[in-house]
Design a protein around this motif. Structure first.
Motif, PDB file in Angstrom:
ATOM      1  N   CYS A 144       2.427  13.112   7.616  1.00 22.20           N
ATOM      2  CA  CYS A 144       2.534  13.243   6.155  1.00 22.20           C
ATOM      3  C   CYS A 144       1.826  12.031   5.563  1.00 22.20           C
ATOM      4  N   TYR A 145       0.523  12.090   5.537  1.00 20.75           N
ATOM      5  CA  TYR A 145      -0.302  10.929   5.217  1.00 20.75           C
ATOM      6  C   TYR A 145      -0.084  10.378   3.815  1.00 20.75           C
ATOM      7  N   ASN A 146       0.414  11.191   2.888  1.00 24.81           N
ATOM      8  CA  ASN A 146       0.609  10.732   1.514  1.00 24.81           C
ATOM      9  C   ASN A 146       2.068  10.457   1.161  1.00 24.81           C
ATOM     10  N   LEU A 147       2.950  10.582   2.127  1.00 25.30           N
ATOM     11  CA  LEU A 147       4.368  10.309   1.888  1.00 25.30           C
ATOM     12  C   LEU A 147       4.556   8.828   1.579  1.00 25.30           C
ATOM     13  N   LYS A 148       5.124   8.542   0.390  1.00 25.07           N
ATOM     14  CA  LYS A 148       5.295   7.158  -0.050  1.00 25.07           C
ATOM     15  C   LYS A 148       6.756   6.719  -0.076  1.00 25.07           C
ATOM     16  N   ARG A 149       7.650   7.654  -0.454  1.00 22.13           N
ATOM     17  CA  ARG A 149       9.048   7.288  -0.643  1.00 22.13           C
ATOM     18  C   ARG A 149       9.971   8.332   0.004  1.00 22.13           C
ATOM     19  N   VAL A 150      11.059   7.805   0.585  1.00 25.15           N
ATOM     20  CA  VAL A 150      12.078   8.669   1.179  1.00 25.15           C
ATOM     21  C   VAL A 150      13.433   8.164   0.706  1.00 25.15           C
ATOM     22  N   TYR A 191       6.124   9.182  12.033  1.00 26.94           N
ATOM     23  CA  TYR A 191       4.895   8.918  12.779  1.00 26.94           C
ATOM     24  C   TYR A 191       3.658   9.323  11.965  1.00 26.94           C
ATOM     25  N   CYS A 192       2.724   8.404  11.827  1.00 29.02           N
ATOM     26  CA  CYS A 192       1.479   8.607  11.076  1.00 29.02           C
ATOM     27  C   CYS A 192       1.716   8.896   9.594  1.00 29.02           C
ATOM     28  N   CYS A 193       2.749   8.307   9.026  1.00 23.60           N
ATOM     29  CA  CYS A 193       2.975   8.361   7.573  1.00 23.60           C
ATOM     30  C   CYS A 193       2.427   7.061   6.995  1.00 23.60           C
ATOM     31  N   ASP A 194       1.119   6.954   6.972  1.00 21.06           N
ATOM     32  CA  ASP A 194       0.452   5.694   6.669  1.00 21.06           C
ATOM     33  C   ASP A 194       0.663   5.179   5.257  1.00 21.06           C
ATOM     34  N   ALA A 195       0.994   6.041   4.312  1.00 21.22           N
ATOM     35  CA  ALA A 195       1.193   5.612   2.924  1.00 21.22           C
ATOM     36  C   ALA A 195       2.640   5.236   2.627  1.00 21.22           C
ATOM     37  N   LEU A 196       3.537   5.430   3.594  1.00 18.90           N
ATOM     38  CA  LEU A 196       4.963   5.186   3.360  1.00 18.90           C
ATOM     39  C   LEU A 196       5.205   3.748   2.915  1.00 18.90           C
ATOM     40  N   GLU A 197       5.829   3.613   1.740  1.00 16.39           N
ATOM     41  CA  GLU A 197       6.089   2.306   1.149  1.00 16.39           C
ATOM     42  C   GLU A 197       7.545   1.893   1.232  1.00 16.39           C
ATOM     43  N   ASP A 219      10.372  -0.821   9.095  1.00 18.02           N
ATOM     44  CA  ASP A 219       9.751  -1.480   7.950  1.00 18.02           C
ATOM     45  C   ASP A 219       8.458  -0.729   7.644  1.00 18.02           C
ATOM     46  N   PRO A 220       8.445   0.091   6.602  1.00 20.78           N
ATOM     47  CA  PRO A 220       7.252   0.866   6.299  1.00 20.78           C
ATOM     48  C   PRO A 220       5.998   0.017   6.119  1.00 20.78           C
ATOM     49  N   ALA A 221       6.140  -1.203   5.661  1.00 26.00           N
ATOM     50  CA  ALA A 221       4.980  -2.063   5.446  1.00 26.00           C
ATOM     51  C   ALA A 221       4.290  -2.424   6.761  1.00 26.00           C
ATOM     52  N   ASP A 222       5.031  -2.415   7.856  1.00 29.76           N
ATOM     53  CA  ASP A 222       4.452  -2.773   9.150  1.00 29.76           C
ATOM     54  C   ASP A 222       3.755  -1.610   9.840  1.00 29.76           C
ATOM     55  N   LYS A 223       4.037  -0.390   9.408  1.00 33.00           N
ATOM     56  CA  LYS A 223       3.424   0.810   9.958  1.00 33.00           C
ATOM     57  C   LYS A 223       3.666   1.006  11.447  1.00 33.00           C
ATOM     58  N   TYR A 224       4.695   0.385  11.946  1.00 32.93           N
ATOM     59  CA  TYR A 224       5.129   0.624  13.318  1.00 32.93           C
ATOM     60  C   TYR A 224       6.622   0.348  13.363  1.00 32.93           C
ATOM     61  N   TRP A 225       7.278   0.830  14.381  1.00 32.50           N
ATOM     62  CA  TRP A 225       8.710   0.606  14.507  1.00 32.50           C
ATOM     63  C   TRP A 225       8.957  -0.583  15.422  1.00 32.50           C
ATOM     64  N   LEU A 226      10.105  -1.179  15.227  1.00 30.84           N
ATOM     65  CA  LEU A 226      10.454  -2.369  15.977  1.00 30.84           C
ATOM     66  C   LEU A 226      11.259  -1.998  17.215  1.00 30.84           C
ATOM     67  N   GLU A 227      11.023  -2.688  18.267  1.00 32.81           N
ATOM     68  CA  GLU A 227      11.790  -2.513  19.490  1.00 32.81           C
ATOM     69  C   GLU A 227      12.900  -3.570  19.501  1.00 32.81           C
ATOM     70  N   ASP A 228      13.953  -3.340  20.244  1.00 35.03           N
ATOM     71  CA  ASP A 228      15.098  -4.257  20.291  1.00 35.03           C
ATOM     72  C   ASP A 228      14.687  -5.678  20.624  1.00 35.03           C
ATOM     73  N   ASP A 229      13.709  -5.856  21.469  1.00 32.51           N
ATOM     74  CA  ASP A 229      13.366  -7.204  21.912  1.00 32.51           C
ATOM     75  C   ASP A 229      12.466  -7.944  20.910  1.00 32.51           C
ATOM     76  N   GLU A 230      12.211  -7.396  19.753  1.00 31.73           N
ATOM     77  CA  GLU A 230      11.358  -8.043  18.768  1.00 31.73           C
ATOM     78  C   GLU A 230      12.164  -8.756  17.669  1.00 31.73           C
ATOM     79  N   TYR A 231      13.449  -8.916  17.841  1.00 35.93           N
ATOM     80  CA  TYR A 231      14.278  -9.552  16.816  1.00 35.93           C
ATOM     81  C   TYR A 231      14.453 -11.023  17.117  1.00 35.93           C
TER      82      TYR A 231
END
Length: 134
Positions: free
Chosen positions: A61-67, A87-93, A122-134
């Motif tokens: 959903c390339y233009n999805l901005k808000r949920v 996944y691949c929601c690049d515009a998600l803010e 975090d939509p701004a990062d465009k990737y999801w965080l793994e447990d070991d990244e905290y």
């Protein structure tokens, strides 16, 4: 109707609207239900809709901005990596969550567990965080 719904499961979004409100009675949004729904900019699952989100539900959903996630929305066990849902929601803010939701919370558009001890997405990062990244 802009949805294909079987026994409470939203299987496919068929519309072209910019803002989509998930209908009452939907209990699950299936994998790829919104695949390539590029007109969609905002998805609202309100407080009256108890719903599970499956992995890849909003894929491409390339233009999805808000949920907005209401009080009775949660991610299925298969979608524990929240990033797979978007996944691949690049515009998600931003992702906003009802304060009444017992599982999740949000702050500044970021998705957290309820007590905000774990950043889930975090939509701004465009990737999801793994447990070991905290």
């Amino acid at each position: 109707m802009n949805f294909k719904i079987e026994d409470g499961t939203l299987e496919e979004y068929l519309g072209k609207e910019k803002e989509v409100v998930i209908p009452k009675g939907v209990e699950e949004i299936m994998n790829q239900a919104f695949f390539d729904a590029n007109t969609v900019e905002c998805v609202i699952i309100d407080n009256d809709t108890k719903c599970f989100l499956q992995e890849f539900a909003f894929e491409h959903c390339y233009n999805l901005k808000r949920v907005y996630l209401g009080r009775d929305v949660e991610f299925s066990k298969l979608a524990e990596d929240v990033g797979t849902v978007f996944y691949c929601c690049d515009a998600l803010e931003r992702i906003d969550v009802s304060e009444e939701n017992p599982y999740y919370s949000s702050e500044n558009g970021k998705l957290y567990n309820k007590d905000k001890t774990r950043l889930l997405y975090d939509p701004a990062d465009k990737y999801w965080l793994e447990d070991d990244e905290y």
